[in-house]
Write a protein that holds these residues in place. Structure first.
Motif: not given
Length: 580
Positions: A263-270, A539-559
């Motif tokens: 099942r396509p579930i991220t590392r933090d369970g989403t 594969r990318r989803i299974l390796d992803a951590d949404l907590t980490q990605l949410r922390g990076a969001l502001s930087g991505l949007l400010a680029a």
């Protein structure tokens, strides 16, 4: 000393091998007049060529192996359908009779008319079908000339096919041979060659322009399907580097099979939902085999690629939609209503006088202009909804009133069906495609009228950046990582979430594993893509951590530019997920 060619990378991965150059000898089209008494005989000669071409295609279709991707049969079926079209098999009769010319010249004139009309189509997928028309007519020309296509010679597994273009029929001819990759002079991201490359999961590079002329038989090649690069006669240093990349890619491909049933579930369970984009009813088999949660986009246009006088009936449409609904066994099937970019459907025999088809009568605008055509389709869709979980998707929305009008049509047709005692899903959901900046910016208003939305990134990027990616002079500016695109996507996804409405993405961005982390960071939880892309994105989803990605969001949007976004994504990709 090697040379490097640049094109469009398709399929991903790296292949190293020896070239096999496929030469399709061009047939010179003669032009001569015939006597009036010889016209019936010339028409009969043309009809015999049509029959021979049809027989060849049907034989090839019947020889497709069971394990071949569904797209192969679908495109061959399309070629047979084009061959049976009035525009190809009957219109040349009139030219032969009125001009008293030979069959080859009549067919060439008709081909020129058709290609000019295809060039006016704004919808990229449909515009790419001009290549299919060329390949079908080429087969008729060869039949007229008495040419026979011999079977290909046995190939080594490290063979790299080099051609001006490869047709579905070519792919079937090579079905019994192993080859590592292919490269072509022409082709775009949505051409049949690109779709077949993705479905076969082979490295490929298209749009190289002069590869067939520059590359010699048996020459050593490196095909980098990730970066769109072909290296001819590489030196040892480059070979060592690419052999390492090839081993990495091959290992990753083997590893994908291990997650087929995961099942396509991220590392933090989403849990993330993965859907398939399909072109024809028969594509459902591959969608299910790759673990799709349903069909996120079924283009209905294939039914309308016929002569104007032979539009599909309500019953023909009903059977096609029903077939897909039943094949998915209760999983959702989102069917997009007619989305053609011309001023009538299909208007092959007349040229459009629209000054800018991209901003003209297309998508829902066309449906509102051709209400009988639209209502016939809605009746067929509603009838088919009794056989599965069908949802409707309206393309090219720019005004909320377009949704209101669609709902009025739906309710009137529902009343008709009730009166006739015909079953349908009374709660069928209505969604809208967000592919125009105006709809993206005003998405809250649309969401009040819709049950769900789907983001069509192909057009959204094109309209946002004012770039036609099929125009070589500006295509380099077409970049899904442009900050304006990320900000628009974030606004749409965040607004839909706030209003509690499902949002998915069915454009090419959704199927690009290099962009999966960005889309997850932006809040996307429903992806729809070609079936062959599902496992890579999973594969990318299974390796992803949404907590980490949410922390990076502001930087991505400010680029401030796409390169900055790429650098941040590369940094995220190498960081160990928090849950690891």
């Amino acid at each position: 000393m090697g040379i490097t060619l640049h094109g469009i990378g398709i399929g991903g991965g790296v292949a190293i091998g020896h070239a096999h150059v496929i030469s399709h000898n061009e047939i010179e089209i003669a032009h001569y007049n015939i006597a009036e008494d010889d016209v019936p005989q010339e028409v009969a000669r043309f009809d015999a060529a049509i029959r021979l071409a049809r027989q060849e295609l049907e034989t090839l279709w019947g020889s497709i192996p069971e394990n071949a991707p569904a797209e192969l049969g679908a495109f061959l079926s399309l070629h047979i359908m084009l061959l049976n079209d009035h525009a190809l098999n009957s219109e040349p009769h009139l030219i032969i009779e009125t001009q008293q010319c030979n069959a080859e010249w009549a067919l060439k004139q008709q081909l020129d008319i058709l290609l000019a009309q295809f060039d006016e189509i704004e919808e990229e997928y449909l515009r790419e079908r001009r290549a299919d028309v060329i390949q079908v007519t080429d087969r008729i020309f060869k039949a007229l000339a008495g040419h026979h296509v011999p079977p290909p010679p046995p190939l080594r597994p490290d063979t790299i096919l080099v051609a001006h273009d490869l047709s579905p029929a070519d792919m079937v001819l090579f079905k019994d041979t192993d080859y590592a990759a292919f490269v072509t002079d022409v082709g775009g991201p949505t051409s049949h060659t690109a779709i077949l490359a993705r479905s076969l999961d082979l490295p490929a590079v298209l749009a190289l322009r002069h590869a067939q002329a520059l590359i010699r038989e048996e020459e050593l090649l490196i095909v980098d399907g990730v970066n769109g690069v072909v290296i001819v006669d590489p030196d040892e240093r480059v070979l060592v580097e690419y052999r390492a990349r090839q081993r990495e890619w091959q290992a990753s491909q083997r590893a994908l099979q291990d997650i087929r049933d995961a099942r396509p579930i991220t590392r933090d369970g989403t849990e993330i939902e993965l859907f398939a984009n399909i072109e024809l009813p028969g594509d459902t088999e591959q969608a299910l085999a790759n673990g799709a949660n349903g069909v996120g986009l079924f283009r209905s246009e294939f039914l309308f690629l016929r002569d104007e006088d032979d539009l599909p009936t309500e019953d023909e449409q009903f059977e096609a939609y029903k077939q897909v609904a039943e094949a998915m066994h209760g999983q959702p099937v989102i069917i997009r209503t007619i989305d053609l970019g011309k001023d009538k459907i299909p208007k092959w025999q007349e040229e459009s006088d629209a000054p800018n088809p991209a901003l003209g009568l297309t998508g829902i605008r066309l449906c509102m202009a051709e209400t009988q055509l639209f209502r016939t389709q809605l009746r067929a869709l509603l009838r088919a909804s009794a056989y599965g979980k069908i949802k409707l998707l309206v393309p090219m929305l720019t005004h909320v009133n377009e949704v209101r009008q669609t709902r009025r049509h739906l309710e009137e047709i529902k009343d008709q069906l009730r009166g006739e005692g015909i079953a349908f899903d009374d709660g069928i959901e209505l969604g809208g495609m967000i592919e125009v900046p105006a709809a993206a910016l005003a998405v809250a208003s649309f969401l009040k009228q819709l049950d769900f939305i789907s983001i069509g990134t192909n057009d959204l990027i094109q309209y946002t950046l004012a770039v036609d990616r099929n125009d070589d002079s500006v295509s380099y500016l077409y970049d899904p990582l442009h900050p304006a695109v990320a900000q628009l996507l974030h606004h749409v996804i965040r607004t839909a979430d706030a209003l509690g409405k499902p949002v998915s993405m069915c454009g090419e961005m959704a199927g690009d594993p290099q962009l999966t982390l960005l889309l997850l960071a932006l809040g996307l939880r429903r992806f729809s893509m070609l079936p062959a892309q599902l496992l890579k994105v999973k594969r990318r989803i299974l390796d992803a951590d949404l907590t980490q990605l949410r922390g990076a969001l502001s930087g991505l949007l400010a680029a401030e530019d796409a390169d900055a976004v790429r650098a941040l994504l590369a940094e995220i990709a190498v960081l160990k997920p928090a849950a690891a």
